[in-house]
Motif scaffolding. Structure first.
Motif, PDB file in Angstrom:
ATOM      1  N   UNK A 106      -4.232   8.070 -11.662  1.00 52.10           N
ATOM      2  CA  UNK A 106      -5.695   8.205 -11.538  1.00 52.10           C
ATOM      3  C   UNK A 106      -6.354   6.986 -10.905  1.00 52.10           C
ATOM      4  N   UNK A 107      -5.676   5.841 -10.851  1.00 52.02           N
ATOM      5  CA  UNK A 107      -6.268   4.619 -10.303  1.00 52.02           C
ATOM      6  C   UNK A 107      -6.244   4.640  -8.783  1.00 52.02           C
ATOM      7  N   UNK A 108      -7.146   3.906  -8.184  1.00 52.38           N
ATOM      8  CA  UNK A 108      -7.217   3.794  -6.729  1.00 52.38           C
ATOM      9  C   UNK A 108      -7.233   2.321  -6.339  1.00 52.38           C
ATOM     10  N   UNK A 109      -6.569   2.009  -5.236  1.00 49.42           N
ATOM     11  CA  UNK A 109      -6.591   0.626  -4.738  1.00 49.42           C
ATOM     12  C   UNK A 109      -8.001   0.291  -4.276  1.00 49.42           C
ATOM     13  N   UNK A 154      10.937   0.622 -23.900  1.00 56.76           N
ATOM     14  CA  UNK A 154      12.017   0.141 -23.044  1.00 56.76           C
ATOM     15  C   UNK A 154      11.565   0.145 -21.590  1.00 56.76           C
ATOM     16  N   UNK A 155      12.470  -0.202 -20.691  1.00 58.63           N
ATOM     17  CA  UNK A 155      12.097  -0.308 -19.278  1.00 58.63           C
ATOM     18  C   UNK A 155      11.639   1.032 -18.711  1.00 58.63           C
ATOM     19  N   UNK A 156      12.314   2.106 -19.068  1.00 57.94           N
ATOM     20  CA  UNK A 156      11.931   3.430 -18.577  1.00 57.94           C
ATOM     21  C   UNK A 156      10.540   3.803 -19.082  1.00 57.94           C
ATOM     22  N   UNK A 157      10.256   3.477 -20.344  1.00 61.05           N
ATOM     23  CA  UNK A 157       8.937   3.767 -20.893  1.00 61.05           C
ATOM     24  C   UNK A 157       7.857   2.953 -20.220  1.00 61.05           C
ATOM     25  N   UNK A 158       8.176   1.698 -19.898  1.00 55.70           N
ATOM     26  CA  UNK A 158       7.229   0.850 -19.180  1.00 55.70           C
ATOM     27  C   UNK A 158       6.941   1.433 -17.795  1.00 55.70           C
ATOM     28  N   UNK A 159       7.987   1.844 -17.093  1.00 55.95           N
ATOM     29  CA  UNK A 159       7.810   2.448 -15.768  1.00 55.95           C
ATOM     30  C   UNK A 159       6.963   3.712 -15.855  1.00 55.95           C
ATOM     31  N   UNK A 160       7.164   4.488 -16.907  1.00 60.35           N
ATOM     32  CA  UNK A 160       6.369   5.709 -17.089  1.00 60.35           C
ATOM     33  C   UNK A 160       4.887   5.375 -17.276  1.00 60.35           C
ATOM     34  N   UNK A 161       4.594   4.322 -18.025  1.00 58.96           N
ATOM     35  CA  UNK A 161       3.190   3.966 -18.264  1.00 58.96           C
ATOM     36  C   UNK A 161       2.527   3.438 -16.988  1.00 58.96           C
ATOM     37  N   UNK A 162       3.267   2.682 -16.195  1.00 62.32           N
ATOM     38  CA  UNK A 162       2.727   2.212 -14.917  1.00 62.32           C
ATOM     39  C   UNK A 162       2.462   3.396 -13.996  1.00 62.32           C
ATOM     40  N   UNK A 163       3.392   4.327 -13.948  1.00 61.32           N
ATOM     41  CA  UNK A 163       3.236   5.526 -13.109  1.00 61.32           C
ATOM     42  C   UNK A 163       2.033   6.346 -13.561  1.00 61.32           C
ATOM     43  N   UNK A 168       2.005   9.586  -5.456  1.00 57.42           N
ATOM     44  CA  UNK A 168       2.330  10.971  -5.080  1.00 57.42           C
ATOM     45  C   UNK A 168       3.708  11.419  -5.577  1.00 57.42           C
ATOM     46  N   UNK A 169       4.405  10.529  -6.266  1.00 54.16           N
ATOM     47  CA  UNK A 169       5.682  10.899  -6.863  1.00 54.16           C
ATOM     48  C   UNK A 169       6.880  10.746  -5.954  1.00 54.16           C
ATOM     49  N   UNK A 170       6.657  10.323  -4.711  1.00 53.48           N
ATOM     50  CA  UNK A 170       7.783  10.182  -3.791  1.00 53.48           C
ATOM     51  C   UNK A 170       8.624   8.943  -4.098  1.00 53.48           C
ATOM     52  N   UNK A 171       8.052   8.004  -4.855  1.00 55.42           N
ATOM     53  CA  UNK A 171       8.792   6.821  -5.296  1.00 55.42           C
ATOM     54  C   UNK A 171       8.865   6.832  -6.815  1.00 55.42           C
ATOM     55  N   UNK A 204       0.831  -1.211   0.000  1.00 55.36           N
ATOM     56  CA  UNK A 204       0.000   0.000   0.000  1.00 55.36           C
ATOM     57  C   UNK A 204       0.862   1.256   0.000  1.00 55.36           C
ATOM     58  N   UNK A 205       1.877   1.265   0.853  1.00 57.51           N
ATOM     59  CA  UNK A 205       2.754   2.437   0.932  1.00 57.51           C
ATOM     60  C   UNK A 205       3.547   2.603  -0.363  1.00 57.51           C
ATOM     61  N   UNK A 206       3.949   1.493  -0.951  1.00 55.23           N
ATOM     62  CA  UNK A 206       4.694   1.549  -2.207  1.00 55.23           C
ATOM     63  C   UNK A 206       3.837   2.164  -3.319  1.00 55.23           C
ATOM     64  N   UNK A 207       2.605   1.693  -3.437  1.00 59.76           N
ATOM     65  CA  UNK A 207       1.705   2.229  -4.461  1.00 59.76           C
ATOM     66  C   UNK A 207       1.396   3.702  -4.186  1.00 59.76           C
ATOM     67  N   UNK A 208       1.195   4.031  -2.914  1.00 52.97           N
ATOM     68  CA  UNK A 208       0.941   5.432  -2.563  1.00 52.97           C
ATOM     69  C   UNK A 208       2.125   6.311  -2.966  1.00 52.97           C
ATOM     70  N   UNK A 209       3.330   5.788  -2.818  1.00 54.38           N
ATOM     71  CA  UNK A 209       4.526   6.540  -3.200  1.00 54.38           C
ATOM     72  C   UNK A 209       4.607   6.760  -4.703  1.00 54.38           C
ATOM     73  N   UNK A 210       4.199   5.757  -5.474  1.00 54.22           N
ATOM     74  CA  UNK A 210       4.156   5.937  -6.929  1.00 54.22           C
ATOM     75  C   UNK A 210       3.145   7.018  -7.286  1.00 54.22           C
TER      76      UNK A 210
END
Length: 417
Positions: free
Chosen positions: A411-414, A397-406, A210-213, A202-208
């Protein structure tokens, strides 16, 4: 006149009950409708329903839908036509349970499992089985080429995996790996491991959110993607990975044309037809994360709940059926042998017959499972899976994949906990 009016009112109540399903069939038997969301056991459930109906004097009907569980159940409730007993995913127990599920806290089976789902102190979810994810291996195929005994416990790191693959390639197995292209396999299973291998998902997803992770800099994400890159580079369908058919990949593993495939113990239902001489098992994802590379990821998978709006007779019929599964020898045999499921209950001591399930049970008995994260949004596997498919096909690439997940998590919620 009063008698006539009373009769009319009585008939009206009878027809009203019939309109919402009633409690019994035309033959006078209690109707037990069961929703199954696990396609691998649909035929087994249908055959069981026929025999159970004859033996127990109830009318059992089993239904399956190819829609997502959440969408299908939403449609059923919108039409005021609930199932008596519904098999759903864990997250659906949290979202649907408080409004629709009967409290089963008083049932004897509760004391036999650690996988039941409770919400606000009420036991709402009955665990159908234990399932886990990891790397499938065909030890016989590996040993035939390397000439060495294969010990899956010795393959812990990404480098260990690469070393085994190098030996296989040198020995003539040109592409030792199979990867499934399905969005649920990539998004809901492999990528979900990134959340589950964190101490606090939960904290990990919250960090993604809010940009802190920064996902692209995360140790777990990069360790798992390093391993995925090794699998991808040695995928037999590397030139057209999105065209690979799951059934073909499973056949190749069973027949020894592949050494490794990512998946879960549910895949045995397809692999078994091709694995007569195979020596299969499941192992943790080799990666450079100490501890995580010694455990499968899994736990209770698929949950029954009883609808609290159906009649008392139907509720009791559903309770009786669940107790039959857990405490009756025929029910236990159906669960473990007919359906090839790993039971989530301590009192069931039947040996698990299939090799993938046996691996899962061994890890579960050793308390070596990383728990599922059960609160991902309904569209997570489709959207993250689609991005992962692009990565699999070398379109990003990996960076692009990370950007799409972020971007997805912006806008998504757990889901409900």
């Amino acid at each position: 006149m009063k008698k006539v009016l009373s009769l009319i009112l009585t008939l009206a109540m009878v027809f009203a009950l019939a309109a919402v399903g009633g409690t019994a069939s035309a033959a006078g038997k209690v109707q037990l409708t069961i929703f199954n969301s696990k396609m691998e056991i649909q035929s087994q459930l249908e055959e069981m329903a026929e025999e159970y109906s004859k033996a127990h004097g109830v009318e059992v009907e089993v239904y399956y839908s190819s829609d997502t569980v959440a969408a299908h159940m939403s449609t059923k409730y919108a039409s005021n036509d609930p199932y008596v007993l519904a098999m759903v995913d864990a997250k659906d127990i949290y979202s649907l349970g408080p409004d629709h599920a009967l409290d089963l806290s008083d049932q004897d089976w509760v004391a036999e499992t650690s996988q039941a789902i409770s919400v606000d102190g009420a036991v709402l979810g009955f665990p159908v089985c234990v399932e886990a994810r990891g790397l499938h291996y065909n030890a016989a195929a590996i040993e035939a080429i390397t000439g060495e005994a294969f010990d899956p416990a010795s393959v812990k790191t990404t480098a260990d995996l690469q070393a085994v693959i190098d030996k296989l390639v040198a020995g003539g197995m040109e592409a030792p790996v199979g990867l499934q292209k399905e969005d649920w396999s990539l998004g809901a299973h492999f990528f979900a491991s990134v959340y589950e291998m964190h101490d606090d998902p939960d904290a990990f997803i919250a960090g993604i959110k809010d940009g802190s992770i920064k996902l692209a800099e995360d140790e777990v994400f990069n360790a798992l993607m390093d391993t995925f890159d090794v699998l991808k580079a040695n995928n037999y369908a590397k030139s057209a990975p999105i065209s690979a058919e799951r059934e073909v990949t499973e056949m190749m593993l069973g027949e020894g044309d592949l050494a490794f495939k990512y998946g879960g113990n549910w895949d045995w239902s397809n692999i078994k037809d091709f694995a007569e001489d195979a020596d299969l098992g499941m192992m943790p994802i080799p990666c450079d994360l100490e501890g995580c590379n010694e455990k499968l990821i899994g736990g209770g998978s698929k949950y029954f709940f009883i609808d609290k709006s159906v009649s008392a007779e139907q509720q009791q019929a559903a309770k009786d059926f669940l107790n039959w599964l857990i405490f009756d020898e025929e029910g236990q045999d159906f669960l473990v042998n007919t359906c090839a499921l790993v039971p989530a209950f301590a009192n069931i001591t039947l040996p698990v017959s299939d090799p993938l399930g046996a691996s899962v049970k061994a890890f579960a008995d050793a308390d070596a499972l990383i728990g599922n994260y059960n609160y991902l949004p309904d569209d997570h596997y489709a959207k993250i899976g689609a991005s992962f498919q692009k990565y699999l096909a070398d379109q990003i690439d990996r960076a692009g994949f990370a950007d799409e997940v972020t971007a997805y998590w912006a806008t998504a919620e757990v889901g409900a906990h």
